[in-house]
Design a protein around this motif. Structure first.
Motif, PDB file in Angstrom:
ATOM      1  N   UNK A   1       3.961  14.263  -0.503  1.00 48.87           N
ATOM      2  CA  UNK A   1       3.952  15.337   0.491  1.00 48.87           C
ATOM      3  C   UNK A   1       3.794  14.808   1.911  1.00 48.87           C
ATOM      4  N   UNK A   2       3.205  13.624   2.062  1.00 45.64           N
ATOM      5  CA  UNK A   2       3.025  13.023   3.389  1.00 45.64           C
ATOM      6  C   UNK A   2       4.382  12.736   4.024  1.00 45.64           C
ATOM      7  N   UNK A   3       5.363  12.400   3.200  1.00 46.26           N
ATOM      8  CA  UNK A   3       6.677  11.996   3.700  1.00 46.26           C
ATOM      9  C   UNK A   3       7.650  13.159   3.809  1.00 46.26           C
TER      10      UNK A   3
ATOM     11  N   UNK B   1       0.829  -1.215   0.000  1.00 48.86           N
ATOM     12  CA  UNK B   1       0.000   0.000   0.000  1.00 48.86           C
ATOM     13  C   UNK B   1       0.860   1.261   0.000  1.00 48.86           C
ATOM     14  N   UNK B   2       1.921   1.270   0.809  1.00 52.94           N
ATOM     15  CA  UNK B   2       2.751   2.465   0.909  1.00 52.94           C
ATOM     16  C   UNK B   2       3.637   2.660  -0.318  1.00 52.94           C
ATOM     17  N   UNK B   3       4.004   1.592  -0.980  1.00 54.65           N
ATOM     18  CA  UNK B   3       4.864   1.696  -2.156  1.00 54.65           C
ATOM     19  C   UNK B   3       4.115   2.253  -3.362  1.00 54.65           C
TER      20      UNK B   3
ATOM     21  N   UNK C   1       9.137  -0.750  15.051  1.00 54.41           N
ATOM     22  CA  UNK C   1       9.506   0.639  15.352  1.00 54.41           C
ATOM     23  C   UNK C   1       9.178   1.537  14.165  1.00 54.41           C
ATOM     24  N   UNK C   2       9.526   1.089  12.970  1.00 54.03           N
ATOM     25  CA  UNK C   2       9.246   1.880  11.768  1.00 54.03           C
ATOM     26  C   UNK C   2       7.743   1.995  11.523  1.00 54.03           C
ATOM     27  N   UNK C   3       7.003   0.926  11.775  1.00 56.09           N
ATOM     28  CA  UNK C   3       5.552   0.965  11.602  1.00 56.09           C
ATOM     29  C   UNK C   3       4.904   1.940  12.585  1.00 56.09           C
ATOM     30  N   UNK C   4       5.433   2.014  13.800  1.00 54.02           N
ATOM     31  CA  UNK C   4       4.922   2.994  14.770  1.00 54.02           C
ATOM     32  C   UNK C   4       5.110   4.414  14.245  1.00 54.02           C
ATOM     33  N   UNK C   5       6.290   4.689  13.676  1.00 51.92           N
ATOM     34  CA  UNK C   5       6.553   6.021  13.111  1.00 51.92           C
ATOM     35  C   UNK C   5       5.638   6.304  11.934  1.00 51.92           C
ATOM     36  N   UNK C   6       5.471   5.317  11.070  1.00 51.92           N
ATOM     37  CA  UNK C   6       4.611   5.495   9.897  1.00 51.92           C
ATOM     38  C   UNK C   6       3.162   5.705  10.323  1.00 51.92           C
TER      39      UNK C   6
ATOM     40  N   UNK D   1      10.131   6.232   4.531  1.00 50.19           N
ATOM     41  CA  UNK D   1       9.498   5.278   3.625  1.00 50.19           C
ATOM     42  C   UNK D   1      10.537   4.375   2.963  1.00 50.19           C
ATOM     43  N   UNK D   2      11.617   4.956   2.475  1.00 47.41           N
ATOM     44  CA  UNK D   2      12.643   4.153   1.809  1.00 47.41           C
ATOM     45  C   UNK D   2      13.285   3.164   2.786  1.00 47.41           C
ATOM     46  N   UNK D   3      13.548   3.622   3.987  1.00 47.34           N
ATOM     47  CA  UNK D   3      14.134   2.760   5.008  1.00 47.34           C
ATOM     48  C   UNK D   3      13.182   1.619   5.354  1.00 47.34           C
ATOM     49  N   UNK D   4      11.914   1.947   5.513  1.00 49.86           N
ATOM     50  CA  UNK D   4      10.914   0.926   5.824  1.00 49.86           C
ATOM     51  C   UNK D   4      10.811  -0.098   4.701  1.00 49.86           C
ATOM     52  N   UNK D   5      10.724   0.368   3.450  1.00 53.01           N
ATOM     53  CA  UNK D   5      10.572  -0.549   2.328  1.00 53.01           C
ATOM     54  C   UNK D   5      11.794  -1.451   2.167  1.00 53.01           C
TER      55      UNK D   5
END
Length: 136
Positions: free
Chosen positions: A37-39, A27-29, A83-88, A46-50
């Motif tokens: 603009x959200x990022x 979904x995020x990709x 941790x990344x999902x919490x931030x997202x 986003x890049x780190x998470x993906x």
């Protein structure tokens, strides 16, 4: 605030977490669902998470063979992803102030806040008070 993202991914097992993470990553990709603009506030998130998600996907499938080292690596990656999902999730909830549909598009599970009236708890009366009422 009408909806909120559930953070139920913290307590689920490896298989359910993998399925959830793949849904969110897909979904995020997709750039048409969530604008760039959200990022803007967290440009590398986003890049780190993906990247971590892709690595987790490969390690998850490899861990099915039962290697304890690979299973340990999968658990470390899962903890990093949480941790990344919490931030997202925080970024998505902030973006939802202007665009509420973004929560559904994010791939996370959503929950509506209840706006019902709180019930007043009735306190049992003392036995003496009940007797006084009967005499009157």
């Amino acid at each position: 605030m009408g909806q909120q993202l559930l953070r139920n991914y913290r307590q689920i097992g490896p298989t359910a977490f993998h399925a959830f993470n793949q849904r969110v990553a897909t979904a995020l990709a997709e750039k048409t669902r969530i604008p760039d603009s959200v990022w803007a506030g967290n440009p590398g998130l986003l890049e780190s998470y993906l990247a971590t998600s892709a690595k987790h996907d490969a390690v998850y499938h490899e861990s099915m063979l039962g290697s304890k080292l690979v299973i340990n690596e999968r658990e470390v990656l899962q903890a990093q992803l949480v941790i990344k999902l919490d931030e997202i999730a925080l970024v998505m909830e902030m973006a939802a102030v202007r665009n509420p549909g973004i929560l559904v598009a994010s791939g996370f599970d959503c929950s509506k806040e209840r706006r019902g009236h709180p019930r007043a708890k009735t306190v049992p009366t003392a036995p003496e008070a009940a007797q006084v009422e009967k005499k009157d």
